[in-house]
Design a protein around this motif. Structure first.
Motif, PDB file in Angstrom:
ATOM      1  N   ALA A  78     -11.154  -9.492   8.529  1.00 59.24           N
ATOM      2  CA  ALA A  78     -11.194  -8.693   7.627  1.00 59.24           C
ATOM      3  C   ALA A  78      -9.662  -8.829   7.090  1.00 59.24           C
ATOM      4  O   ALA A  78      -8.670  -8.119   6.309  1.00 59.24           O
ATOM      5  N   THR A  79      -8.216 -10.148   7.744  1.00 56.63           N
ATOM      6  CA  THR A  79      -8.136 -10.597   6.635  1.00 56.63           C
ATOM      7  C   THR A  79      -7.869 -11.276   5.788  1.00 56.63           C
ATOM      8  O   THR A  79      -7.281 -11.609   4.937  1.00 56.63           O
ATOM      9  N   ARG A 120     -14.298  -4.046  -0.097  1.00 57.17           N
ATOM     10  CA  ARG A 120     -13.257  -3.018   0.624  1.00 57.17           C
ATOM     11  C   ARG A 120     -12.931  -3.827   1.604  1.00 57.17           C
ATOM     12  O   ARG A 120     -14.042  -4.316   2.443  1.00 57.17           O
ATOM     13  N   GLU A 121     -12.577  -2.300   2.030  1.00 62.77           N
ATOM     14  CA  GLU A 121     -12.667  -2.270   3.858  1.00 62.77           C
ATOM     15  C   GLU A 121     -13.483  -2.401   4.547  1.00 62.77           C
ATOM     16  O   GLU A 121     -14.278  -2.738   5.622  1.00 62.77           O
ATOM     17  N   ALA A 131     -15.495  -5.448   4.655  1.00 60.42           N
ATOM     18  CA  ALA A 131     -14.652  -5.855   5.616  1.00 60.42           C
ATOM     19  C   ALA A 131     -15.515  -5.767   7.398  1.00 60.42           C
ATOM     20  O   ALA A 131     -15.558  -6.922   7.848  1.00 60.42           O
ATOM     21  N   SER A 132     -15.384  -4.561   7.425  1.00 64.76           N
ATOM     22  CA  SER A 132     -15.699  -4.057   8.938  1.00 64.76           C
ATOM     23  C   SER A 132     -17.044  -3.832   9.273  1.00 64.76           C
ATOM     24  O   SER A 132     -17.243  -4.425  10.697  1.00 64.76           O
ATOM     25  N   SER A 168       0.465  -1.147   0.079  1.00 70.27           N
ATOM     26  CA  SER A 168       0.086   0.034   0.016  1.00 70.27           C
ATOM     27  C   SER A 168       0.927   1.025  -0.054  1.00 70.27           C
ATOM     28  O   SER A 168       2.104   1.294  -0.178  1.00 70.27           O
TER      29      SER A 168
END
Lengths: 467, 545
Positions: free
Chosen positions: B284-285, B296-297, B300-301, A280
């Motif tokens: 999350a992983t 997208r993150e 996940a959260s 990143s």
């Protein structure tokens, strides 16, 4: 309980070696006292998740008879220092019929990679929840009384396959019950190697060498008071802690700073082993590897460590190499594709180009470390690389997660004792034969036995590797 | 008595009062020292309450290293400093990082602990409000350093110190002064030493000289309770209860348990326990092939929180554990709402959570085998025999062939069928949900219509056979499986006691599950059964030296 007493003795030896310059460490009567004056180093580098079929060079032989494969292309400039070994296996550690099938593959095969022992059996025999054999790097470190380091680049914890994570996240074992943790943060390694940063705080302040020593003294002496109130097994675990404290103290007390100029302080942010899943803007695996390589090269050059185990990633790594471009590989070369790599483990199990590209990237980082070592002088016109054996290898074959045909190659001259520039094709030779060849043939460590072989095949040297 | 004084001082410093801890005088008359000392004065009748079943075995006591999560939570609760989770080597067994036997410490970890302790102590002493949690006195006042060390040690070691245990920390202070440090810097360094000590890093359970199986003292019980439910050290109220030796009776343990459970910090139990057991922490992983789906993150959260919320509902509400597979999932958050769902679709039960469906898939397609295996192995604690040594490589799968046909093709080989016939049907019946948990009627790549109807002949695993038409039927099957109940207790046991049962205590989870089901079969009652039990409240020094 003798096991633990002897463990302490061993560690005491290692601690002394860590603290003192090389020649002084021979006071303990190690085998190296009579050895050649060359300072030989051993650097096993762990490649997780096996390697693609295209890893293997097409032809075998020496010199012009063989060429590097497209995946090994980054080693081109070093070819005369490379030996690719095909046909090594570790299935014979597990299966009496020598079958290469071992499940769960990642954890158990990685556990056996440097130990040639089946951790499942070791745990059962010792009646403990976590055990393995002593690893080849630690056998060497203990036999020769030289210091060792454990480093890695893992920044994302992955599955341990339902076995203790010691098997997946470390490859070095100093006793059958002591896996050695590794340093992944270059900043931390820098502090460990240099004792403290050049801008060490004043003695009165927290963080200074004197303050840290005083803290560790208190940690050790106050623990003595509670020790007798703990259960028997807790006392052993407390001893493990205090041993680590003592090693740290010895390092801090080292009154003889290394003759080398200190290495440059790494500029990366602090890195932890569960902080980054992919490349990143804030984290880049390539830069992490570069910083680690600089420090490892310094440690080997300046004799802060003779033995370094280096995990490019943990077993079953799922790291996403999202800044590594995908290339399409054939047996003769590769062409760039218009996208970036996915997760390492899913590439291993189903995306061939990604798998090749990630492996190629990792070989490139190893090549960069080797190039650095070959530029560093080591006396008598030799380079550090000339006096080093780097073993880059995997604990499993590849997409098929078998324990045979383990991707393995050696880089470096081994002090002139290694026969290089060749592709040796063996017929299912156990890994422990490679280790005994290195330990006794190259390092003259006088090791009587190493690892196990369930098929009953005797230990034997791989003569093709010796000059 | 001395402990209560220390506790009183600190409690009152923290709340700005000058009065002594109100329970101090009263509780001082009960001999906490007896329990913490020789392991003697214990209400035997009380302590044996729920642990009455004589078949329950007390396994060898094993101190646990703080997990990185517990380390950060403890620092946050006790010192008020938001510490990063330290970069310690971390292992897990049976899915949990709380298992004692696999947590190791080697030299790099000491370096990490020391560096973290330095940063934390520095923050405490640089911040007037954090500093004021601790006795304020000047160097010239007699006993000043000792009172600081004593009150910090009580909270960080989670018990009163032993005779002589703290002297070494006074030496740190003196040595710092001798090197020219001022009073506060010298105290800061003693805090560094306390935070680096084995007594902080491990949850030590001190045993009496008499040997043999013995009740744990109230401080040890308090510590087990607080790390189980809060992932952190006891607060002052719990330490006060321990100092009054209130945790030797069923009622005392119950009162403490209920209070901790009602506290918002019990969310940490949810995150640590369900996060590890049910896989919410892996969301999350989890990696998804970005060329197939924009994972997208934010999604996940959201899925992680959705899992925790759903599980927490079972901690807070009096729902039977079987209902974990049938209760309605609340309306989705903004990211999850973007997953395709047909009009009016309702999701019910854990198996319908996209978090579960995604993390048991590969990164670009579903794997009925993985999902089925997760249900059998993780939710029902029914492990399969290991694959045969000569696993055949199936290379000649005719193509094109739909996923379902491929899965079924594998079972043509009798060596493979043995296990695949047990696990695959449960996964095949979930095939209407794709690799990120979206509903589908056709496979995206080949357009084949999804068929999630499965019929299984009676077998040892499925004595009645199985007729599954889809997700709801799988949920109903799992809820009806008796192994479900023992499996929950087994996981609570591993997590809460920090050990995987061995030959000595392998029957404990089963016995505890029986006890639990004689009452309400709720999650909180399962926890209560565990914390009241003899294995939770007794120590065993194990083999003789």
């Amino acid at each position: 309980m003798n096991r633990f007493a002897s463990r302490r003795t061993v560690l005491r030896g290692a601690g002394v070696a860590l603290a003192l310059p090389w020649l002084s460490s021979l006071a303990g009567g190690s085998a190296l006292a009579q050895a050649a004056p060359k300072r030989l180093r051993f650097l096993p580098i762990f490649l997780p998740n096996g390697a693609p079929e295209l890893w293997k060079p097409l032809a075998s032989g020496r010199g012009n008879e063989w060429q590097l494969s497209s995946i090994l292309e980054p080693l081109k400039a070093l070819k005369t220092q490379v030996t690719v070994i095909s046909g090594l296996e570790n299935g014979s550690v597990f299966n009496a019929d020598g079958s290469p099938s071992v499940e769960p593959a990642h954890s158990r095969q990685t556990g056996a990679w440097l130990t040639c022992r089946d951790a499942d059996q070791e745990r059962k025999q010792l009646g403990v929840d976590d055990a393995n054999g002593v690893s080849a790097d630690q056998v060497l470190s203990q036999k020769l009384g030289v210091s060792s380091l454990q480093v890695g680049l893992s920044t994302a914890r992955s599955s341990c396959d339902g076995r203790p994570c010691s098997l997946s996240r470390s490859v070095s074992w100093s006793t059958p019950t002591t896996p050695l943790g590794k340093v992944v943060d270059p900043g931390q390694l820098f502090r460990m190697l240099t004792g403290a940063a050049p801008d060490e705080p004043l003695p009165a302040q927290s963080g200074s060498r004197a303050a840290r020593k005083s803290v560790l003294d208190a940690v050790a002496s106050s623990a003595g008071v509670v020790r007798q109130r703990l259960s028997q097994q807790d006392r052993q675990r407390l001893d493990e802690y205090l041993e680590a404290v003592r090693e740290t103290e010895v390092r801090l007390s080292s009154s003889q700073p290394n003759a080398c100029e200190p290495p440059a302080s790494p500029t990366l942010p602090m890195i932890s082993d569960d902080a980054f899943r992919r490349d990143s803007d804030v984290y880049d695996k390539g830069r992490h590897a570069d910083a680690m390589n600089d420090l490892v090269a310094w440690a080997l050059h300046c004799d802060a460590a003779r033995v370094v185990s280096y995990m490019l990633e943990d077993a079953r790594s799922e790291y996403e190499y999202s800044k590594v471009p995908v290339r399409h590989f054939t047996s003769t070369g590769s062409t760039l594709l218009d996208r970036f790599c996915t997760s390492y483990h899913s590439a291993q199990t189903g995306a061939e180009d990604d798998y090749c590209s990630i492996t190629h990237f990792n070989v490139g980082k190893v090549a960069a470390l080797c190039a650095k070592l070959s530029s560093l002088p080591d006396g008598d016109g030799a380079s550090v690389l000339d006096n080093t054996v780097i073993m880059l290898g995997a604990a499993m074959h590849g997409s098929l997660q078998y324990c045979n045909d383990l991707p393995t190659l050696l880089i470096g001259g081994g002090g002139g004792k290694l026969r290089t520039d060749q592709h040796v094709v063996l017929n299912n030779r156990p890994m422990r034969d490679l280790y005994i060849t290195l330990l006794n043939g190259i390092f003259e460590a006088n090791v009587g036995d190493f690892g196990v072989n369930a098929t009953g095949a005797p230990l034997s040297m791989i003569e093709e590797l010796l000059a | 008595m001395r402990v209560l004084a220390v506790l009183g001082v600190v409690v009152c410093t923290a709340c700005g009062s000058t009065t002594r801890n109100p329970v101090g005088g009263e509780a001082g008359s009960t001999a906490w020292g007896g329990a913490a000392g020789a392991g003697g004065t214990v209400n035997e009748a009380g302590a044996s309450g729920a642990g009455d079943s004589s078949d329950l075995v007390v396994p060898t006591t094993s101190m646990r290293r703080l997990t990185t999560y517990e380390y950060a939570a403890t620092i946050s609760d006790v010192l008020g400093v938001d510490a990063a989770r330290p970069n310690l080597s971390q292992s897990e067994q049976a899915g949990f990082d709380t298992v004692a036997a696999v947590q190791h410490v080697s030299a790099p970890d000491i370096d990490v602990l020391l560096g973290s302790a330095e940063r934390v102590a520095q923050q405490v002493f640089a911040n007037a409000s954090l500093r004021s949690r601790w006795p304020a006195c000047s160097a010239s006042q007699p006993g000043c350093v000792a009172s600081f060390v004593e009150s910090a040690a009580l909270r960080l070691f989670r018990r009163p110190a032993l005779e002589g245990e703290l002297e070494a920390f006074g030496v740190v202070y003196d040595e710092a002064k001798a090197r020219g440090a001022d009073h506060d810097h010298a105290l800061e360094l003693t805090l560094v030493a306390l935070l680096t000590s084995s007594q902080f890093v491990y949850r030590m359970e001190l045993l009496g000289d008499a040997g043999g199986i013995q009740p744990l003292d109230s401080f040890a019980v308090a510590t087990r309770l607080s790390y189980l439910l809060w992932g952190s050290a006891p607060d002052d109220a719990l330490l006060t209860a321990a100092a009054a030796d209130e945790l030797q009776t069923d009622d005392g343990v119950s009162a403490a348990f209920q209070r901790l459970l009602a506290d918002p910090r019990a969310r940490r139990f949810v995150e640590n326990f369900s996060g590890q057991w049910l896989g919410f922490r892996r969301i999350a992983t989890h990696t998804v092939d970005y060329t197939k789906f924009d994972w997208r993150e934010g999604l996940a959260s959201e899925l992680t929180a959705e899992g925790y919320d759903y599980f927490e509902g079972f901690l807070r509400e009096p729902r039977p554990w079987q209902a974990f597979f049938s209760v309605d999932i609340p309306a989705p958050g903004p990211f999850r709402a973007q997953l395709y769902t047909p009009d009016g679709e309702k999701r019910r039960g854990y198996l319908s959570l996209p978090g579960f469906l995604a993390t048991t898939s590969l990164d670009r397609r579903t794997s009925p085998t993985l999902r089925g295996n997760f249900i059998r192995r993780v939710l029902l604690c029914d492990p399969l025999p290991p694959p045969p040594a000569d696993v055949p490589v199936i290379e000649d799968v005719p193509r094109p062939m739909g996923l379902r046909s491929q899965v079924e093709y594998i079972s043509r080989d009798p060596r493979c069928a043995e296990c695949h016939k047990i696990i695959d049907p449960l996964g095949l019946a979930l095939e209407h949900y794709d690799f990120v948990g979206q509903y589908r009627t056709k496979y995206a790549d080949d357009g084949i219509v999804v068929d999630s109807a499965v019929a299984v002949e009676p077998s040892t695993t499925y004595p009645q056979g199985l007729e599954l038409k889809g997700l709801d039927d799988v949920s109903a099957y799992v809820a009806s499986e008796p192994k479900l109940m023992t499996c929950l207790v087994n996981n609570l046991y591993v997590y809460g006691l920090g050990r995987v049962p061995d030959d000595t205590d392998e029957r404990n989870p089963e016995l505890l599950a029986e006890q639990w089901q004689s009452g309400a079969s709720t999650l909180s009652n399962a926890l209560s059964t565990l914390v009241q039990s003899k294995p939770f409240r007794y120590g065993n020094p194990g083999g003789t030296p």
